[in-house]
Scaffold this active site. Sequence first.
Site, PDB file in Angstrom:
ATOM      1  N   ASP A   1       0.391   1.035   6.298  1.00  0.00           N
ATOM      2  CA  ASP A   1      -0.013   2.238   5.573  1.00  0.00           C
ATOM      3  C   ASP A   1       0.770   3.409   6.156  1.00  0.00           C
ATOM      4  OD1 ASP A   1      -1.884   1.008   3.889  1.00  0.00           O
ATOM      5  OD2 ASP A   1      -3.506   1.251   5.328  1.00  0.00           O
TER       6      ASP A   1
ATOM      7  N   ASP B   1      -1.524   0.714  -2.792  1.00  0.00           N
ATOM      8  CA  ASP B   1      -2.780   1.412  -3.087  1.00  0.00           C
ATOM      9  C   ASP B   1      -2.595   2.399  -4.242  1.00  0.00           C
ATOM     10  OD1 ASP B   1      -3.923   0.078  -0.893  1.00  0.00           O
ATOM     11  OD2 ASP B   1      -3.382   1.689   0.476  1.00  0.00           O
TER      12      ASP B   1
END
Length: 163
Positions: free
Chosen positions: A122, A141
Amino acid sequence: MKLSRNLAIILLIVVNIAVDQISKLIVDSKMNLGETIEVFGNTFILQYVKNSGAFLGMGSELNDTLRIILLILLPVLVLSYLVFYIFKNKHLDKLAIIGLSCIAGGGIANIFDRIAYGKVIDFLHLDFGGVFRTGIFNLADVSVTSGMILLLLGSFFTKKKQQ
């Protein structure tokens, strides 16, 4: 030249996976774990983390068996059904096909990371002065979220047309 429906679905899913995986490779090769880069002040920040859980780290505290079941096996089953559903349901409109393909592509990209590396990279963080602030996330995401928004919009427009 018009693409066949199935080829368009495959391309949408593959492009979502590829963009996510390429972005993660770039972050992994150019940044150190834990490094933070301010792109646009404190509003848009790149922060390299590895997430062993799901969205916003949820599930990272689970034991290994539960994590495998809840973060790998169950999502693989759901995503397999989703891809099957997209191909088999010939009544989906274009917005639904795009939205579901984005969800599938983003989901597959993150599942791939969990299977291959045990964690998901991330690196994106947004903070609009405390009014709206995200956790750290990735482009997979973004794909899943964009797909959900497209489904909601499509649902809204379909209801408007029916009325």
